[in-house]
Design an enzyme around this catalytic site. Structure first.
Site, PDB file in Angstrom:
ATOM      1  N   GLU A 136      -7.652   2.192  -3.427  1.00 54.19           N
ATOM      2  CA  GLU A 136      -8.223   0.886  -3.143  1.00 54.19           C
ATOM      3  C   GLU A 136      -8.042   0.491  -1.681  1.00 54.19           C
ATOM      4  O   GLU A 136      -8.788  -0.316  -1.148  1.00 54.19           O
ATOM      5  CB  GLU A 136      -7.574  -0.173  -4.052  1.00 54.19           C
ATOM      6  N   HIS A 156      -1.286  24.291 -15.855  1.00 52.59           N
ATOM      7  CA  HIS A 156      -2.084  25.043 -16.829  1.00 52.59           C
ATOM      8  C   HIS A 156      -3.493  24.480 -16.962  1.00 52.59           C
ATOM      9  O   HIS A 156      -4.268  24.932 -17.794  1.00 52.59           O
ATOM     10  CB  HIS A 156      -1.355  25.056 -18.187  1.00 52.59           C
ATOM     11  N   LYS A 203     -18.559  -5.825 -10.386  1.00 53.52           N
ATOM     12  CA  LYS A 203     -18.226  -7.087 -11.062  1.00 53.52           C
ATOM     13  C   LYS A 203     -19.412  -8.029 -11.063  1.00 53.52           C
ATOM     14  O   LYS A 203     -19.662  -8.736 -12.034  1.00 53.52           O
ATOM     15  CB  LYS A 203     -17.025  -7.762 -10.388  1.00 53.52           C
TER      16      LYS A 203
HETATM   17  O1  PA5 Z   1      -4.641  -4.515  -5.408  1.00 51.10           O
HETATM   18  C1  PA5 Z   1      -5.415  -5.385  -5.768  1.00 51.10           C
HETATM   19  O2  PA5 Z   1      -5.620  -6.412  -5.114  1.00 51.10           O
HETATM   20  C2  PA5 Z   1      -6.135  -5.265  -7.104  1.00 51.10           C
HETATM   21  O3  PA5 Z   1      -5.920  -4.025  -7.685  1.00 51.10           O
HETATM   22  C3  PA5 Z   1      -5.669  -6.350  -8.053  1.00 51.10           C
HETATM   23  O4  PA5 Z   1      -4.288  -6.232  -8.244  1.00 51.10           O
HETATM   24  C4  PA5 Z   1      -6.374  -6.279  -9.403  1.00 51.10           C
HETATM   25  O5  PA5 Z   1      -7.762  -6.288  -9.234  1.00 51.10           O
HETATM   26  C5  PA5 Z   1      -5.977  -7.450 -10.291  1.00 51.10           C
HETATM   27  O6  PA5 Z   1      -6.236  -8.672  -9.656  1.00 51.10           O
HETATM   28  P1  PA5 Z   1      -5.714 -10.060 -10.212  1.00 51.10           P
HETATM   29  O7  PA5 Z   1      -4.250 -10.086 -10.116  1.00 51.10           O
HETATM   30  O8  PA5 Z   1      -6.325 -11.103  -9.322  1.00 51.10           O
HETATM   31  O9  PA5 Z   1      -6.177 -10.154 -11.640  1.00 51.10           O
END
Ligand code: PA5
Length: 418
Positions: A274, A295, A409
Site C-alpha cells: 500500500e 514445496h 470503492k
Molecule cells: O494503511 C491504511 O491506511 C489502510 O490499510 C487502512 O488501515 C484500512 O483501509 C482500514 O482503514 P480504516 O481504519 O479507516 O477502516
C-alpha cells in the site's frame, strides 16, 4: 539490538560503492523523516509520545476483559488489525479470551459462522476504524450491535464495546452517545503505521502479551535509527532493495522458516504494497513460509524468472526443542536424523536455501532476529516502517497515502447505493 541485517550476498548483485552511496542517500531521508515538521500529519509513528497514548486506561480495561470475557472480537481491516493479529497469532498465551476477527471480510459465510461460534459466550468487542467510513468494519459493527442488543442490556453493551477511532469522527460521537470506551487512533498515524498506537496496543494487552516489552523494542529501534542513520538495519535494507529495483528486481518475497511469522508477513505485504505500489512503480510484495512453501514455489524461486528479491527473516533462538530419538525398530531410513533437534534441521534447510537461491541468481537479504518475542516484534515493526518510508521516498512515491484503494470503492459504493 536484537535485529541485524545481513547483506553479504549482495556482492553478487551490487557493487560496494553503489551500496555506500545509496545508504548515504537513505540516511539523509531517514534524518529528514525524523526531523521534518509533520504538516501533512503522517509521521506520528516516529515517536511514542504521539502514538502510545492512553496506556493506563487500556491496561485497566484489558485486565477486565481478560477476567470477564470468553471471546474478544477485533473488528478492523488492513492497518487496523494486521499488526495486532500478527503478534497475537505468534505469541498469544492460551489463557484469557479467545480472539476472533471481524470487520475484515464481506463473506456472509465467515460472518454467520463467527457469530454462531460466539453463541452462549461472554463477548467484548473493539471496533477499530480510523475515520469510520470503511465498509467492512462499519457493516460488521452494525451486525455485532444488533447481535449484542438481543443479548445484553444497554449498560452491559456500554461495558462490552470499545471503539478506537480518531478524535472528531462519527465513531467518537457514537462512543459518547452510548457510553462506550473510546480509544484514540492518533490523527497523524496511518493505518499501516499504527502498530504502536491503541490500534495495536489494546488488542495485544487483551491477548496477555507484554506491551511494555513491545514498546521497549520499538524505542530501541527508534533510537537506533535516530543515532545511526547510515548503519541501522532499516536504511541498509531500504537501500539494497531500492538499488535492486533499479536493476529490474521488482518482486520481493519475504520468507521465514518460522510459521509463527505467517501473519507478520501478511502485515509486511500490506505495509509495502500500500505504501509503494503507486504511479506505476513499486516492488510487488509477496510472502512465503518455508519449508512448506518450498514445496510450492521453491522451484520458481530457484529457477524461474530472475526478477525476485528474497528477504529472509531468520530466527536465531526458536525457544523450543523437539528431538528425534533413535529407534532401530522403525526401519524408516530416517536414522540420519537420530538425536537431532528440529532447530538444527530447520537451520540446515534455511542455510541450504539461502545458498542455493543466492547462487541461482536471487538477491538474498537476511534480517536476523534473536527470538520471536514482543520486544523483537517492536524492533521489527519500527525498522520495517522506517525502511518502507525511506524506500518509498527513494522511489519517488508518497509512502503514506493510498489513493489507488479508493478506485474500486467508488464503484462498490455506487453499486450499494451509498
Ligand atoms: O494503511 C491504511 O491506511 C489502510 O490499510 C487502512 O488501515 C484500512 O483501509 C482500514 O482503514 P480504516 O481504519 O479507516 O477502516
Amino acid at each position: 539490538m536484537s535485529v541485524s541485517l545481513d547483506l553479504t550476498k549482495m556482492n553478487l548483485f551490487l557493487n560496494e560503492e553503489e551500496l555506500d552511496v545509496r545508504r548515504k542517500q537513505a540516511a539523509a531521508i531517514c534524518r529528514e523523516l525524523l526531523e521534518r515538521d509533520d504538516k501533512d500529519q503522517v509521521l506520528g509513528w516516529r515517536t511514542l509520545e504521539t502514538s502510545a497514548v492512553q496506556l493506563d486506561v487500556m491496561r485497566q480495561k484489558a485486565e477486565e476483559i481478560r477476567k470477564d470475557a470468553d471471546v474478544f472480537v477485533i473488528v478492523g481491516v488492513g492497518g487496523s488489525n494486521q499488526a495486532a493479529r500478527a503478534m497475537i497469532e505468534a505469541l498469544q498465551d492460551r489463557e484469557g479470551p479467545e480472539i476472533v476477527y471481524l470487520g475484515n471480510t464481506l463473506s456472509p459465510y465467515y460472518i454467520s459462522h463467527t457469530l454462531k461460534r460466539m453463541e452462549g459466550k461472554r463477548v467484548y468487542i473493539d471496533v477499530i476504524a480510523k475515520n469510520f467510513e470503511t465498509l467492512e468494519p462499519g457493516s460488521h459493527f452494525r451486525i455485532l450491535r444488533q447481535w449484542m442488543k438481543e443479548r445484553y442490556t444497554k449498560e452491559e453493551m456500554a461495558k462490552r464495546i470499545i471503539v478506537t477511532g480518531t478524535l472528531g469522527s462519527r465513531l467518537e460521537e457514537i462512543a459518547k452517545e452510548n457510553g462506550y470506551l473510546f480509544l484514540q487512533f492518533p490523527i497523524p498515524v496511518g493505518g499501516r503505521y499504527s502498530a504502536f498506537t491503541p490500534v495495536g496496543l489494546f488488542p495485544i494487552m487483551v491477548a496477555g502479551l507484554n506491551a511494555d516489552a513491545f514498546l521497549d523494542g520499538v524505542k530501541s529501534a527508534m533510537d537506533d535509527c535516530r543515532m545511526n542513520p547510515v548503519t541501522n538495519p532499516a536504511t541498509g535494507y531500504a537501500s539494497a532493495r531500492n538499488l535492486l529495483y533499479g536493476k529490474g528486481y521488482d518482486i520481493e518475497m519475504l520468507v521465514s522458516f518460522e510459521p509463527q511469522y505467517a501473519y507478520m508477513a501478511k502485515w509486511w505485504v500490506q505495509l509495502f504494497g500500500e505504501s509503494e505500489g503507486k504511479e506505476k512503480k513499486g516492488i510487488y510484495p509477496a510472502a512465503a513460509i518455508y519449508s512448506e512453501d518450498l514445496h510450492s514455489i521453491g522451484q520458481y524461486m530457484q529457477d524461474g524468472r530472475r526478477n525476485l528479491i528474497e528477504t529472509f527473516v531468520s530466527v536465531k533462538n526458536p525457544k523450543a526443542e523437539a528431538v528425534i530419538e533413535p529407534d532401530p525398530e522403525f526401519g524408516d531410513r530416517f536414522d540420519y536424523l537420530d538425536g537431532m533437534d528440529f532447530d538444527r534441521i530447520n537451520k540446515a534447510a534455511e542455510g541450504a536455501t539461502w545458498e542455493a537461491h543466492a547462487n541461482g541468481g536471487v538477491p538474498c537479504i537476511r534480517l536476523g532476529v534473536e527470538e520471536i518475542s514482543e520486544r523483537t516484534f517492536g524492533e521489527l515493526y519500527y525498522y520495517f516502517m522506517m525502511a518502507c518510508a525511506v524506500s518509498g521516498t527513494l522511489m519517488g512515491v508518497n509512502p503514506f497515502n493510498q489513493e489507488g484503494v479508493e478506485e474500486y470503492k467508488r464503484s462498490m459504493f455506487a453499486a450499494l447505493g451509498k
